[in-house]
Design an enzyme around this catalytic site. Structure first.
Site, PDB file in Angstrom:
ATOM      1  N   GLY A 215      -1.401   5.865   6.708  1.00 49.65           N
ATOM      2  CA  GLY A 215      -2.046   5.488   7.598  1.00 49.65           C
ATOM      3  C   GLY A 215      -2.642   4.037   7.770  1.00 49.65           C
ATOM      4  N   LYS A 216      -2.577   3.274   6.467  1.00 46.72           N
ATOM      5  CA  LYS A 216      -2.934   1.680   6.342  1.00 46.72           C
ATOM      6  C   LYS A 216      -2.076   1.039   6.953  1.00 46.72           C
ATOM      7  CE  LYS A 216      -6.139   0.541   3.174  1.00 46.72           C
ATOM      8  NZ  LYS A 216      -6.017   0.116   1.734  1.00 46.72           N
TER       9      LYS A 216
ATOM     10  N   HIS B 228     -15.012  -5.392   8.515  1.00 42.68           N
ATOM     11  CA  HIS B 228     -14.829  -5.891   7.849  1.00 42.68           C
ATOM     12  C   HIS B 228     -13.033  -5.902   8.060  1.00 42.68           C
ATOM     13  CE1 HIS B 228     -14.824  -2.066   6.675  1.00 42.68           C
ATOM     14  NE2 HIS B 228     -14.372  -2.044   4.961  1.00 42.68           N
TER      15      HIS B 228
ATOM     16  N   LYS C  78     -15.970   1.587  15.715  1.00 42.10           N
ATOM     17  CA  LYS C  78     -16.148   0.998  14.066  1.00 42.10           C
ATOM     18  C   LYS C  78     -15.057  -0.748  14.437  1.00 42.10           C
ATOM     19  CE  LYS C  78     -15.045   1.804   9.665  1.00 42.10           C
ATOM     20  NZ  LYS C  78     -15.072   2.847   8.674  1.00 42.10           N
TER      21      LYS C  78
ATOM     22  N   ASP D   9      -8.370  -5.161   0.206  1.00 43.35           N
ATOM     23  CA  ASP D   9      -8.768  -4.737  -0.549  1.00 43.35           C
ATOM     24  C   ASP D   9     -10.305  -4.780  -0.191  1.00 43.35           C
ATOM     25  OD1 ASP D   9      -9.015  -3.532  -3.083  1.00 43.35           O
ATOM     26  OD2 ASP D   9     -10.852  -4.635  -3.958  1.00 43.35           O
TER      27      ASP D   9
ATOM     28  N   SER E 222       0.746  -1.077   0.235  1.00 44.29           N
ATOM     29  CA  SER E 222       0.263  -0.116   0.015  1.00 44.29           C
ATOM     30  C   SER E 222       0.772   1.295  -0.004  1.00 44.29           C
ATOM     31  CB  SER E 222      -0.698  -0.843   1.220  1.00 44.29           C
ATOM     32  OG  SER E 222      -1.587   1.270   1.170  1.00 44.29           O
ATOM     33  N   HIS E 223       0.787   1.973  -0.736  1.00 40.97           N
ATOM     34  CA  HIS E 223       0.763   3.620  -0.903  1.00 40.97           C
ATOM     35  C   HIS E 223       0.474   4.536   0.493  1.00 40.97           C
ATOM     36  CE1 HIS E 223       3.940   2.842  -3.920  1.00 40.97           C
ATOM     37  NE2 HIS E 223       2.948   2.067  -3.836  1.00 40.97           N
TER      38      HIS E 223
ATOM     39  N   ASP F  84     -19.359   5.496   5.180  1.00 39.58           N
ATOM     40  CA  ASP F  84     -19.382   4.921   6.459  1.00 39.58           C
ATOM     41  C   ASP F  84     -20.409   5.858   6.728  1.00 39.58           C
ATOM     42  OD1 ASP F  84     -17.296   3.766   6.791  1.00 39.58           O
ATOM     43  OD2 ASP F  84     -16.237   5.841   8.390  1.00 39.58           O
TER      44      ASP F  84
ATOM     45  N   GLY G 245     -15.124   8.289   3.116  1.00 39.59           N
ATOM     46  CA  GLY G 245     -15.856   7.087   2.665  1.00 39.59           C
ATOM     47  C   GLY G 245     -17.277   6.982   2.976  1.00 39.59           C
TER      48      GLY G 245
HETATM   49  P1  IMP Z   1      -9.391   0.174  -0.561  1.00 42.01           P
HETATM   50  O1  IMP Z   1      -9.653  -1.209  -0.256  1.00 42.01           O
HETATM   51  O2  IMP Z   1      -8.165   1.322   0.005  1.00 42.01           O
HETATM   52  O3  IMP Z   1      -8.891  -0.029  -1.672  1.00 42.01           O
HETATM   53  O4  IMP Z   1     -10.789   0.814  -0.576  1.00 42.01           O
HETATM   54  C1  IMP Z   1     -11.562   1.252  -1.830  1.00 42.01           C
HETATM   55  C2  IMP Z   1     -12.602   2.245  -1.147  1.00 42.01           C
HETATM   56  O5  IMP Z   1     -13.623   0.799  -0.480  1.00 42.01           O
HETATM   57  C3  IMP Z   1     -12.121   2.980  -0.548  1.00 42.01           C
HETATM   58  O6  IMP Z   1     -12.481   3.842  -0.857  1.00 42.01           O
HETATM   59  C4  IMP Z   1     -13.751   2.963   0.262  1.00 42.01           C
HETATM   60  O7  IMP Z   1     -14.313   3.942  -0.281  1.00 42.01           O
HETATM   61  C5  IMP Z   1     -14.476   2.107   0.101  1.00 42.01           C
HETATM   62  N1  IMP Z   1     -14.368   1.421   1.926  1.00 42.01           N
HETATM   63  C6  IMP Z   1     -13.315   0.757   1.994  1.00 42.01           C
HETATM   64  N2  IMP Z   1     -13.816   0.041   3.521  1.00 42.01           N
HETATM   65  C7  IMP Z   1     -14.866   1.394   3.879  1.00 42.01           C
HETATM   66  C8  IMP Z   1     -15.436   1.428   5.406  1.00 42.01           C
HETATM   67  O8  IMP Z   1     -14.848   1.070   6.324  1.00 42.01           O
HETATM   68  N3  IMP Z   1     -15.710   2.520   5.339  1.00 42.01           N
HETATM   69  C9  IMP Z   1     -16.243   3.553   4.578  1.00 42.01           C
HETATM   70  N4  IMP Z   1     -15.571   3.301   2.768  1.00 42.01           N
HETATM   71  C10 IMP Z   1     -14.567   1.714   3.255  1.00 42.01           C
END
Ligand code: IMP
Length: 199
Positions: free
Chosen positions: A18-19, A184, A179, A75, A14-15, A159, A157
């Site tokens: 925070g993650k 997930h 949360k 993902d 990941s880039h 939420d 996102g």
């Molecule tokens: P990625 O897994 O970082 O590619 O994220 C995929 C997209 O899914 C994010 O940009 C959010 O739009 C959405 N997403 C994933 N997990 C969440 C969450 O816990 N809350 C809200 N949106 C989420």
């Protein structure tokens, strides 16, 4: 039996700093240390998978091959039942380059006009890949309902549109610890910890 990760560096594909920090906090107690794909100068592969697992595998395999180290990728996204799982792997892309999630949530609500089914889930896939080609994958999900109007300013996102089952507030109204306890992502990580990190 899943293959164990036995200490040392783990590339986090990941880039997003925070993650990477969040994942590092989780793996340090098991003698592992996160290295970011960005710091190692690894390219970001195109996410061409049809599922969360496929995309996590694409990212983890690419990072393991390029670095010669075990690699972890995730993902995730929102899957709406009445929209046959959309936006799904396109969750980030529905918000456009300007990352406008208010617009993405409005789009979902408009598409649901007239639908009695407002159920949805957030899903997360994790993939661990080793340089010899071995992989392990884990999935976590949380089911819920889509509310309108959107509620809450926490999180990110989608939420504010998502109310998890058994709760009367949205993820956007929940404190982050609450949360984290049911998300997930937390569920997928707990499965990985049990299978691959615990001795
Ligand atoms: P990625 O897994 O970082 O590619 O994220 C995929 C997209 O899914 C994010 O940009 C959010 O739009 C959405 N997403 C994933 N997990 C969440 C969450 O816990 N809350 C809200 N949106 C989420």
């Amino acid at each position: 039996m899943a293959r164990k990760l036995t200490g040392g560096p783990l590339v986090v594909a990941s880039h997003n700093m925070g993650k990477i920090r969040e994942i590092n906090a989780l793996i340090v107690p098991f003698g592992l240390e996160a290295r970011s794909a960005g710091d190692l100068g690894l390219p970001e592969p195109e996410e061409t998978g049809a599922t969360f697992v496929e995309n996590a595998l694409i990212k983890a395999r690419a990072a393991a091959e390029a670095s010669g180290l075990p690699a972890l990728a995730d993902d995730s996204g929102l899957a709406v039942s009445a929209l046959e799982g959309a936006p799904g792997v396109f969750s980030a892309r529905w918000a456009g380059p300007e990352k406008d999630f208010t617009r993405a949530m409005e789009k979902i609500n408009t598409l649901l006009t007239g639908s009695a089914d407002r159920s949805a889930c957030f899903a997360c896939a994790l993939a661990l890949a080793w340089p010899d080609g071995h992989v392990e994958t884990f999935e976590g999900r949380v089911d819920g309902m889509l509310v309108w109007p959107i509620r809450g300013k926490h999180g990110f996102g989608y939420d504010p549109i998502f109310q998890p089952e058994g709760h009367s507030i949205t993820f956007g109204e929940m404190a982050s610890e609450a949360k984290q306890a049911i998300s997930h992502r937390a569920r997928a990580f707990a499965k990985m910890v049990d299978a691959c990190l615990k001795p």
